[in-house]
Design an enzyme around this catalytic site. Structure first.
Site, PDB file in Angstrom:
ATOM      1  N   SER A 190       0.835  -1.204   0.000  1.00  0.00           N
ATOM      2  CA  SER A 190       0.000   0.000   0.000  1.00  0.00           C
ATOM      3  C   SER A 190       0.870   1.256   0.000  1.00  0.00           C
ATOM      4  O   SER A 190       1.602   1.498  -0.958  1.00  0.00           O
ATOM      5  CB  SER A 190      -0.960  -0.035   1.197  1.00  0.00           C
ATOM      6  OG  SER A 190      -1.911   1.008   1.117  1.00  0.00           O
ATOM      7  N   HIS A 200      -8.584   1.459  -0.011  1.00  0.00           N
ATOM      8  CA  HIS A 200      -8.630   0.392  -1.026  1.00  0.00           C
ATOM      9  C   HIS A 200     -10.055  -0.090  -1.271  1.00  0.00           C
ATOM     10  O   HIS A 200     -10.326  -1.276  -1.372  1.00  0.00           O
ATOM     11  CB  HIS A 200      -7.716  -0.766  -0.627  1.00  0.00           C
ATOM     12  CG  HIS A 200      -6.281  -0.349  -0.474  1.00  0.00           C
ATOM     13  ND1 HIS A 200      -5.505   0.027  -1.535  1.00  0.00           N
ATOM     14  CD2 HIS A 200      -5.501  -0.206   0.628  1.00  0.00           C
ATOM     15  CE1 HIS A 200      -4.299   0.376  -1.100  1.00  0.00           C
ATOM     16  NE2 HIS A 200      -4.278   0.251   0.201  1.00  0.00           N
TER      17      HIS A 200
END
Length: 314
Positions: free
Chosen positions: A104, A213
């Site tokens: 990420s 996300h």
């Protein structure tokens, strides 16, 4: 640590994401490494406030705020990288990765390590990324939850069923049996309930008020795309493994699309690690605060070596 053995292996550098922050991170590094100290000093100057003080002394709540946590983790991770390089120079060795990857937020650190982004531009981007994500969270409140003990297919089916009451999706495929789901509060709670009913070993709501996300971050993704298009990027010196696809990125165009889209798309960490291992990576070096990724990598591929900065005396 047998440096000769390490140098002879194909090695990947991997960098952690948000959630790895803690008060005190990087303090010992700052005190003993001139190279690391320079990174912290640059960050303080670029951002215009003492990020290093926030890393070393907190408070916890302020450090954990996504707008601060993201540049803090980037800075500490790069400070570790520079301290490692300083250490290797003193030993007259040069360890060059075959691949780099980040989980990420850690993908930005990987891009700096690969020579794609300058540190100053990366700091600006992650600070803005944190601000934009926080704004999305204020407009559309949500959250995230870790689910242990269910396979990906079962969890995706659970999210689809829970979507009757709102948006909820698989956000992170961290390793077999460990995933994170993300979405609107009502749908997230419903998915958590269903996961328990379907036999999940553990279901834990994470201490975060942002549905990262997930489609709830679409506004942030659009604004990030605009920002990224204004920043100069270079071709990567080593391949970067994408969060979205788990595949290698070797062009600037691929990277621009990845940076913008990955706040709304799931992190394919399991696939990323397998892709690197299948391409001959025999060792993974985790660089940054904590050692979360090392544990995930061991569960994905038990046949690879996992190292951290501590193995090099850092």
């Amino acid at each position: 640590m047998d440096l000769g053995s390490v140098i002879s292996k194909r090695i990947a550098f991997v960098f952690p994401g948000q959630g790895s922050q803690y008060v005190g991170m990087g303090k010992a590094l700052y005190e003993k490494s001139a190279a690391a100290r320079k990174v912290f000093q640059q960050a303080d100057e670029i951002l215009g406030f003492p990020l290093s003080t926030l890393c070393f002394h907190g408070p916890t709540e302020e450090l954990g705020d996504t707008i601060n946590a993201q540049p803090a983790i980037l800075t500490v991770s790069l400070a570790y990288l520079e301290a490692l390089r300083e250490r290797w120079r003193s030993l007259n060795v040069n360890i060059v990765p075959s691949f780099v990857a980040g989980h990420s937020l850690g993908e930005f650190t990987a891009l700096v390590a690969a020579g794609v982004l300058d540190f100053a531009d990366a700091l600006y981007l992650v600070r803005e990324r944190g601000r934009l994500m926080k704004e999305c969270g204020d407009l559309q409140p949500g959250g995230m939850a870790a689910v242990l003990g269910l396979d990906r297919e079962t969890l995706e089916a659970i999210c689809e069923e829970a979507s009757e009451v709102g948006t909820v999706v698989l956000a992170n495929d961290n390793c077999p049996g460990q995933s994170v789901i993300s979405g609107e509060n009502a749908a997230l709670e419903r998915a958590m309930e269903l996961a328990r009913q379907r036999g999940a070993r553990k279901v834990v709501r994470l201490d975060i008020s942002i549905a990262s996300h997930s489609p709830l971050m679409e506004r942030a993704a659009q604004q990030l795309a605009e920002l990224v298009n204004k920043i100069p990027l270079r071709e990567p010196q080593v391949p970067v493994v994408a969060n979205i696809s788990g595949r290698f990125m070797t062009t600037v165009d691929e990277i621009r699309k990845e940076i913008a889209a990955h706040v709304v798309r799931p992190v394919q960490w399991t696939h990323s690690v397998r892709e690197m291992a299948n391409d001959g990576t025999a060792a993974f070096l985790e660089i940054g605060p904590g050692q979360v990724l090392g544990g995930l990598i061991r569960r994905i591929r038990s046949d690879v070596e996992v190292m951290s900065a501590k193995d090099f005396g850092i």
